[in-house]
Design a protein around this motif. Structure first.
Motif, PDB file in Angstrom:
ATOM      1  N   THR A  54      -5.773   3.191  -3.232  1.00  0.00           N
ATOM      2  CA  THR A  54      -5.865   4.196  -4.284  1.00  0.00           C
ATOM      3  C   THR A  54      -7.144   5.014  -4.106  1.00  0.00           C
ATOM      4  OG1 THR A  54      -6.985   2.618  -5.730  1.00  0.00           O
ATOM      5  CG2 THR A  54      -4.572   2.764  -5.906  1.00  0.00           C
TER       6      THR A  54
ATOM      7  N   SER B 214       5.113   5.476  -2.227  1.00  0.00           N
ATOM      8  CA  SER B 214       5.131   6.626  -1.333  1.00  0.00           C
ATOM      9  C   SER B 214       4.775   7.899  -2.097  1.00  0.00           C
ATOM     10  CB  SER B 214       6.507   6.777  -0.670  1.00  0.00           C
ATOM     11  OG  SER B 214       7.504   7.007  -1.649  1.00  0.00           O
ATOM     12  N   VAL B 215       4.106   8.808  -1.387  1.00  0.00           N
ATOM     13  CA  VAL B 215       3.730  10.096  -1.949  1.00  0.00           C
ATOM     14  C   VAL B 215       4.075  11.165  -0.929  1.00  0.00           C
ATOM     15  CG1 VAL B 215       1.834  11.560  -2.738  1.00  0.00           C
ATOM     16  CG2 VAL B 215       1.892   9.146  -3.384  1.00  0.00           C
TER      17      VAL B 215
ATOM     18  N   LYS C  36       0.840  -1.186   0.000  1.00  0.00           N
ATOM     19  CA  LYS C  36       0.000   0.000   0.000  1.00  0.00           C
ATOM     20  C   LYS C  36       0.881   1.244   0.000  1.00  0.00           C
ATOM     21  CE  LYS C  36      -3.850  -2.298   0.078  1.00  0.00           C
ATOM     22  NZ  LYS C  36      -4.817  -2.265  -1.037  1.00  0.00           N
ATOM     23  N   THR C  37       0.221   2.397  -0.185  1.00  0.00           N
ATOM     24  CA  THR C  37       0.942   3.664  -0.304  1.00  0.00           C
ATOM     25  C   THR C  37       1.105   4.336   1.051  1.00  0.00           C
ATOM     26  OG1 THR C  37       0.102   3.989  -2.542  1.00  0.00           O
ATOM     27  CG2 THR C  37       0.907   5.952  -1.393  1.00  0.00           C
TER      28      THR C  37
ATOM     29  N   ILE D 117      -3.999   9.187  -4.855  1.00  0.00           N
ATOM     30  CA  ILE D 117      -3.134   8.018  -4.651  1.00  0.00           C
ATOM     31  C   ILE D 117      -3.399   7.045  -5.788  1.00  0.00           C
ATOM     32  CG2 ILE D 117      -2.525   6.130  -3.108  1.00  0.00           C
ATOM     33  CD1 ILE D 117      -1.841   8.880  -2.000  1.00  0.00           C
ATOM     34  N   ASN D 118      -2.349   6.688  -6.506  1.00  0.00           N
ATOM     35  CA  ASN D 118      -2.530   5.826  -7.683  1.00  0.00           C
ATOM     36  C   ASN D 118      -1.793   4.492  -7.587  1.00  0.00           C
ATOM     37  OD1 ASN D 118       0.106   6.647  -7.990  1.00  0.00           O
ATOM     38  ND2 ASN D 118      -0.336   8.096  -9.667  1.00  0.00           N
TER      39      ASN D 118
ATOM     40  N   LEU E 257       1.662   8.039   2.650  1.00  0.00           N
ATOM     41  CA  LEU E 257       1.524   9.460   2.358  1.00  0.00           C
ATOM     42  C   LEU E 257       2.169  10.249   3.489  1.00  0.00           C
ATOM     43  CD1 LEU E 257       0.251  11.756   0.625  1.00  0.00           C
ATOM     44  CD2 LEU E 257      -1.811  11.511   2.036  1.00  0.00           C
TER      45      LEU E 257
END
Length: 827
Positions: free
Chosen positions: A93, A119-120, A42-43, A114-115, A45
């Protein structure tokens, strides 16, 4: 200490062997879910926050994550570290909004998509100070008076200006799903079985007599009150009512505090003070208060009327009462943040108090075929209930996910419950009677618990833990008696003994929550094993018990929209008797009215199903809960009458069978920025019977309502009013009276709002109030009437000093909440 450690290790070893089998299925489920969770990517943030003027990182800024738009409850909340950085881990996402705020600064927001990347990084947040130099900027509080989360209702106390000069009892009158009667007795969801926590932790402050502690706890110290009407399996199986969690101003930039004085013309008073400071990584919080009354006058009348041929045809006690009461509470806590992820806390508190009552009565006995006789009866009673508590918490967060948490908590409670009774009965015909009954009881309780919270992907979460509570109680009671003032007292062997009682409770729990569509499910169970070892040393009689309970706890929470929510809960709860119910000490100062405990009491189990609806729109909250409950082994207090001797005896036993249905409604709204209205109400119908004697039964309606309103005339002047009524649920023999109360209150702030003075007038149409209880049995009827001062004029002065507070607390603490009537506000 060595004996305790040996005892604890031995019992804990046995406990661990037992819970391996009990918790195997739950742990297997947990491992499978965890494995699946870590198999996914997963991302994360992340972002940073700084002060635009000083160009320095802002520590403890609040970062909130929302889905699509800033509305409703945030998906996640975290704080910035000492470098001003924050992060949200394991995001799916989609489109999100991040809102960043800090006390004294203007809030800012960013949107982000979030795509699927690992990491963002957000653009840095640079916050500007909110001060008088910013023309045209209006800063308003986002939080409404009442908020709802999946498992709790939150009353934001700070948003009601009237609460600054009120105590916790006054505030609870406004809190959803909580009711307080005219004698300050508290119920949650219509039930007297509840627990009061302080910042998520049980303390000695509310352990023995929450009613007195709440009456003195200052509203200026409270930021919000959380009400959990359906506690999860994480909490001890403490009954169907729920949990009241009082959240205070825990940490500050610099320091702050307050001093509060309150008194009324009847003789009741309250004095309290609190102080908090933040020194680098060390946070200190302390408060102390006491309240009571001096020489409070009253009258009492007790009439026993046999309904079968008996020794007498009527017995009436009539006279005066003079009471002096003192209650204190205090807490000192130091929390050290080793870093942004690890917190260690030490705390200690004192509570309890003493009470003295002088009863001067005449006893009139009426006989079927003889003249009346009149005796003089004088009783001086003293009660001592001091206690203290020490504990330590270690809380570990995780950088990968701030909602992931591991904790270990240790706690020790030590209390005394002494009773001293001295009476003289001057009889015109029979011999006089001089009696001294003394009971010295002490309680020790040691607790160790560990909890683990594991957030998973797709709104899933697992909570699990283990706990051991080791309780030791002792009662040394002695009865002395003589017939004349010239004689020496002799020991009454039938009311003299040494009672020792150990109760060890070992438990393990696990809950799994997940979301599908608009519904969040919480599936949980708690396994509790209890060992009891009691011993009457003089009588050489032992009481031993060993039992295991598996207690399911299931809940579904469906949020149909941002406005309407439906919650359905099923739970089994257990309530264990403790020393107050078990102590066999007999109060026989009045030889024809005897009370005593029952050391053979078993625990009682309550099955409960509840459907709760919540409506939240703008500044308005409305909720109603329909509850059905059943128990077939209730611990009930009942009285029996010996017609031949004319003696009424009162004790407790597992003879009750009860079913009940209730509807609990709540309505809160801010009519405008200055005017707030609160309305709580409950209607209940219950039937309770003696399962061994079905003809001995009672049923009926009960309920309550509280109407409160507060209005800010201007920034400095606040006025409020309240009114309510209460009728307690019927018991197996007793019906309670209708209780009505009302009052008005006004407060004004001076010296840049540091000093607040207020005045209140309560029950101004009624100088005295008569409280009547009626107990009906096939063989007798008993009616008790207590008359006390009711109309009261009160003055309150409060001084606040220091800087504004910030919410950065991470601690929770130990809570033991399984004992019978531990939350009863003195009913």
């Amino acid at each position: 200490m060595f004996q305790f450690t040996t005892h604890f290790v031995t019992n804990l070893t046995a406990f661990m062997k037992k819970i391996v089998l009990y918790g195997l299925a739950l742990l297997l489920l947990q491992c499978l879910i965890v494995a699946a969770a870590f198999a996914q990517s997963k991302t994360t943030l992340s972002g940073s926050v700084s002060d635009s003027a000083a160009q320095k990182p802002l520590q403890y800024a609040t970062a909130e994550l929302y889905k699509n738009a800033v509305a409703g409850q945030p998906l996640k909340v975290t704080f910035t570290n000492d470098k001003g950085k924050f992060a949200f881990a394991k995001l799916d996402t989609g489109n999100y909004v991040v809102s960043v705020s800090h006390t004294g600064f203007l809030e800012k927001q960013q949107t982000v998509a979030i795509n699927g990347s690992e990491s963002v990084e957000l653009k840095p947040f640079s916050l500007s100070a909110s001060n008088g130099a910013l023309q045209g900027v209006v800063v308003t509080a986002k939080k409404p008076l009442v908020e709802q989360q999946e498992d709790k209702i939150i009353f934001n106390v700070e948003n009601d200006p009237a609460t600054k000069t009120e105590n916790a009892i006054d505030i609870l009158r406004k809190t959803p799903f909580v009711a307080v009667d005219g004698d300050d007795n508290v119920t949650v969801n219509g039930q007297t079985s509840f627990k009061v926590l302080l910042n998520g932790r049980e303390t000695g402050v509310f352990a023995q007599n929450p009613k007195e502690a709440l009456k003195g706890f200052p509203g200026s110290l409270i930021t919000k009150i959380e009400v959990i009407t359906s506690p999860s399996a994480k909490y001890d199986a403490e009954g169907v009512g729920g949990i009241i969690n009082i959240i205070t101003k825990k940490k500050v930039v610099g320091y702050n505090g307050s001093v509060n004085l309150w008194a009324n013309q009847i003789g009741w008073y309250n004095i309290n003070t609190n102080f908090s400071a933040k020194l680098g990584k060390l946070g200190i919080t302390m408060y102390y208060g006491n309240n009571g009354g001096n020489n409070i006058e009253g009258r009492s009348k007790m009439v026993t009327t046999p309904l079968v041929p008996a020794y007498f045809s009527k017995r009436e006690l009539n006279g005066t009462r003079l009471m002096t009461n003192f209650w204190q509470w205090g807490n000192l806590e130091a929390a050290y943040e080793l870093d942004t992820l690890n917190t260690f806390a030490l705390y200690g508190n004192v509570s309890g108090g003493k009470n003295r009552s002088i009863l001067d009565q005449s006893i009139t006995m009426s006989y079927p075929s003889a003249p009346d006789t009149v005796s003089n009866y004088n009783l001086t009673s003293r009660f001592e209930q001091p206690s203290y508590n020490i504990g330590a918490d270690y809380i570990k967060k995780f950088s990968s996910n701030k909602e992931k948490e591991f904790s270990i908590r240790l706690n020790g409670d030590f209390g005394i419950n002494n009773t001293f009774l001295n009476s003289v009965m001057d009889n015109p015909v029979a011999a006089d009677r001089y009696v001294i009954n003394n009971s010295k009881a002490n309680n020790k309780q040691y607790t160790i618990q560990s909890d683990y919270i594991l957030p998973l992907t797709n709104n899933q979460k697992i909570e699990s833990g283990v706990k051991a509570i080791l309780r030791k109680a002792a009662s040394d009671f002695e009865g002395l008696i003589k017939a004349t003032s010239a004689e020496d007292y002799v020991v009454n062997s039938s009311n003299t003994d040494h009672f020792r009682y150990n109760q060890d409770v070992y438990s393990a729990y696990s809950t799994y929550s997940f979301k599908t569509g608009k519904t969040t499910f919480r599936l949980g169970a708690r396994m509790e094993h209890t060992e009891v070892d009691g011993n009457f040393i003089s009588a050489k009689t032992k009481v031993t018990q060993s039992y295991t309970n598996l207690l399911p706890n299931l809940q579904s929470n469906t949020k149909f929209s941002n406005v309407f929510t439906l919650v359905v809960t099923y739970s089994d709860r257990i309530q264990r008797p403790f020393i107050q119910n078990l102590n066999p000490f007999r109060n026989d100062n009045d030889p024809r009215f005897i009370t005593y405990g029952n050391p053979s009491l078993q625990p009682q189990t309550i099955h409960s199903l509840a459907v709760q609806t919540r409506l939240m729109k703008g500044r308005t909250f409305a909720g109603i809960t329909f509850t059905g409950s059943y128990s077939d082994n209730m611990i009930v207090q009942y009285s029996s009458f010996d017609a031949a001797k004319g003696i009424t005896s009162t004790t407790s036993d597992n003879v009750g069978k009860e079913w009940a249905v209730s509807a609990n409604g709540n309505f809160n709204t801010k009519v405008n920025n200055d005017w707030s209205v609160f309305l709580n109400g409950n209607v209940r119908y219950n039937r309770v019977e003696n399962k061994f004697l079905p003809s001995q039964a009672n049923s009926g309606f009960s309920g309550n309502a509280n109407l409160n309103t507060s209005y800010s005339i201007n920034k400095k002047f606040t006025a409020s009013g309240y009114a309510g009524f209460f009728r307690a649920p019927v018991s197996i023999q007793t019906k309670y009276p209708f209780n009505l109360w009302y009052g008005i209150h006004a407060g004004y702030k001076f010296l840049n709002e540091k000093l607040t003075a207020s005045v209140g007038l309560s029950n101004f149409f009624q100088k005295e109030r008569a409280w009547e209880l009626t107990t009906v049995d096939p063989s007798f009827m008993y009616k008790s009437t207590t008359v006390s001062p009711f109309r009261a004029l009160a003055i309150d002065i409060s001084w606040n000093f220091g800087k504004l507070s910030e919410s950065v607390s991470k601690k929770k603490g130990v809570n033991n909440d399984d004992l019978l009537s531990s939350g009863n506000g003195g009913n």
